[in-house]
Design a protein around this motif. Structure first.
Motif, PDB file in Angstrom:
ATOM      1  N   PRO A 336       7.552 -68.077  43.375  1.00  0.00           N
ATOM      2  CA  PRO A 336       7.580 -66.624  43.212  1.00  0.00           C
ATOM      3  C   PRO A 336       7.786 -65.930  44.566  1.00  0.00           C
ATOM      4  CG  PRO A 336       5.623 -67.579  42.180  1.00  0.00           C
ATOM      5  CD  PRO A 336       6.275 -68.665  42.952  1.00  0.00           C
ATOM      6  N   VAL A 337       8.552 -64.831  44.583  1.00  0.00           N
ATOM      7  CA  VAL A 337       8.759 -64.092  45.840  1.00  0.00           C
ATOM      8  C   VAL A 337       7.533 -63.237  46.136  1.00  0.00           C
ATOM      9  CG1 VAL A 337      11.259 -63.983  45.538  1.00  0.00           C
ATOM     10  CG2 VAL A 337       9.822 -62.098  44.701  1.00  0.00           C
ATOM     11  N   LEU A 347      10.937 -52.311  42.514  1.00  0.00           N
ATOM     12  CA  LEU A 347      12.138 -51.979  41.740  1.00  0.00           C
ATOM     13  C   LEU A 347      13.377 -52.614  42.360  1.00  0.00           C
ATOM     14  CD1 LEU A 347      11.330 -48.297  40.721  1.00  0.00           C
ATOM     15  CD2 LEU A 347      11.272 -50.355  39.297  1.00  0.00           C
ATOM     16  N   ARG A 348      13.405 -52.695  43.699  1.00  0.00           N
ATOM     17  CA  ARG A 348      14.506 -53.390  44.365  1.00  0.00           C
ATOM     18  C   ARG A 348      14.554 -54.851  43.932  1.00  0.00           C
ATOM     19  NH1 ARG A 348      13.460 -50.725  49.077  1.00  0.00           N
ATOM     20  NH2 ARG A 348      12.180 -52.432  49.862  1.00  0.00           N
ATOM     21  N   GLU A 349      13.377 -55.441  43.871  1.00  0.00           N
ATOM     22  CA  GLU A 349      13.280 -56.853  43.505  1.00  0.00           C
ATOM     23  C   GLU A 349      13.716 -57.078  42.048  1.00  0.00           C
ATOM     24  OE1 GLU A 349      12.745 -59.220  45.655  1.00  0.00           O
ATOM     25  OE2 GLU A 349      13.034 -60.697  44.046  1.00  0.00           O
ATOM     26  N   VAL A 350      13.286 -56.179  41.162  1.00  0.00           N
ATOM     27  CA  VAL A 350      13.616 -56.312  39.734  1.00  0.00           C
ATOM     28  C   VAL A 350      15.121 -56.230  39.531  1.00  0.00           C
ATOM     29  CG1 VAL A 350      13.393 -55.199  37.478  1.00  0.00           C
ATOM     30  CG2 VAL A 350      11.383 -55.438  38.943  1.00  0.00           C
ATOM     31  N   GLU A 351      15.801 -55.373  40.332  1.00  0.00           N
ATOM     32  CA  GLU A 351      17.243 -55.171  40.141  1.00  0.00           C
ATOM     33  C   GLU A 351      18.092 -56.213  40.832  1.00  0.00           C
ATOM     34  OE1 GLU A 351      17.649 -51.101  41.337  1.00  0.00           O
ATOM     35  OE2 GLU A 351      16.468 -50.469  39.588  1.00  0.00           O
ATOM     36  N   ARG A 352      17.463 -57.065  41.623  1.00  0.00           N
ATOM     37  CA  ARG A 352      18.229 -58.047  42.389  1.00  0.00           C
ATOM     38  C   ARG A 352      18.962 -59.044  41.504  1.00  0.00           C
ATOM     39  NH1 ARG A 352      16.974 -61.222  47.020  1.00  0.00           N
ATOM     40  NH2 ARG A 352      15.373 -62.288  45.834  1.00  0.00           N
TER      41      ARG A 352
END
Ligand code: PLP
Length: 352
Positions: A336-337, A347-352
């Motif tokens: 996991p990151v 949100l940046r991570e979710v959209e990656r």
């Protein structure tokens, strides 16, 4: 009425001393979970179910047999039980011995037991002994130890284990209204195969069913004595619960495969892990690798054209819970990151 556990629910259908007081954790009555996505991949009109035995109190089907074995042992005056184990038998024996207030000794192959199973045996207060040897070595040791001492042996060579485990077949019949067309399951020491066959045979005899299922037993390719036709001295597989080179119930299981019109086959560790992942990610059923082996082998038999399941009912025995084998669940998967504790970062991570 509230569920009573295996001994009191099925007492009239079990070989057990009359009047033996149940040592129970209210095991059994596990769900028969439909697997619609995996069913579609097997063919047109396949009805596929998992008998999810991981939902028993110590996390595997061993609890069905252990409640009967420990009930009988205590009735017979035993002060201590012993077993050899690849992990789940140890956790189960430890749980029921704790429940009964008696001692439990478990003998396991060093370094070959999943973390959660060892943790269970220790948590329940068993005396855990690791050996520099295999499960098969451990079973020979405890068989002899039980003859030379007052330790009561609770491996599946103990007939009470088979009695308890056969009740899973009764529950499948309760849920489906008849036996399924096919039953697939992993084969280690072959006690569970023996037990299901006994259970379905009992059901046919009492007239509750019209048939018995075709039984497809599956071993891991590196640990497949029944497929090879001879014992394996150094069995190897990621599916540690079936890492057994010389099954104690070999003959009984062979009879089940033959009489049912089924067979025993082998699958690779890769296929086992892929099926465990498919069960978790496509159906929400998290099991240990051994527990996915039956369905992995069945799917292979279908792919090879050895079995045509179209329009048939198939029950896959999913023998134990995935939470007991966290190392295998996480092996080869991305870690996991970790991000800063801000919503923007999330949100940046979710959209990656
Ligand atoms: C014990 C076990 C098996 C193998 O059952 P046998 O009765 O030894 O053939 C398979 N899967 C799991 C999770 C087990 O604990």
């Amino acid at each position: 009425m509230a569920w009573q556990g295996i001994v009191d629910e099925y007492r009239s259908r079990l070989e057990l001393s009359p009047g033996a007081k149940a040592v129970s954790l209210l095991e059994g009555r596990t769900p028969l979970v439909p697997l619609p996505r995996l069913a579609r991949s097997l063919g047109e009109g396949v009805e596929l179910y998992a008998k999810f035995e991981g939902l028993n109190p110590s996390g595997s089907f061993k609890d069905r047999g252990m409640t009967v074995a420990v009930t009988q042992a205590v009735h017979d005056g035993a002060q201590a039980v012993v077993c050899a184990s690849t992990g789940n038998t140890a956790a189960s024996a430890a749980a029921y011995a704790a429940r009964a207030g008696i001692k439990c000794v478990v003998v396991v192959p060093e370094g070959k037991v999943a973390l959660g199973k060892l943790a269970g045996a220790i948590a329940y207060g068993a005396q855990v002994v690791q050996i520099r040897g295999s499960f098969d070595d451990a079973l020979l040791m405890v068989r002899e130890a039980s003859q030379r001492s007052a330790l009561c042996l609770v491996n599946s060579v103990n007939p009470s284990r088979i009695e308890g485990q056969k009740t899973a077949a009764f529950e499948v019949v309760d849920d489906l209204g008849d036996a399924p067309d096919f039953l697939c399951l992993p084969v280690g020491n072959a006690g569970n195969t023996t037990a299901y066959w006994k259970g379905f045979s009992d059901e046919l005899q009492t007239g509750r069913t019209t048939k018995r299922p075709v039984v497809v037993g599956v071993q891991a390719a590196g640990s497949a004595p029944m497929v090879l036709g001879h014992p394996v001295t150094d069995p190897q597989t990621v599916a540690t619960a079936i890492r057994i080179g010389n099954p104690a119930r070999w003959n009984e299981a062979a009879t089940a495969f033959r009489e049912s019109g089924g067979h025993v086959r082998a699958v690779s560790d890769d296929a086992i892990l892929a099926m465990a992942r498919a069960l978790a990610q496509e159906e929400g059923v998290f099991c240990e690798p051994s527990s996915a082996t039956g369905l992995a082998g069945f799917a292979k038999a279908v792919a090879e054209g050895a079995i045509d399941p179209r329009g048939k009912r198939v029950v896959a025995v999913v023998t134990g819970h995935g939470m007991k084998d966290p190392d295998n669940a996480m092996a080869g998967r991305p870690a996991p990151v970790t991000i800063d504790a801000t919503t923007d970062a999330l949100l940046r991570e979710v959209e990656r």
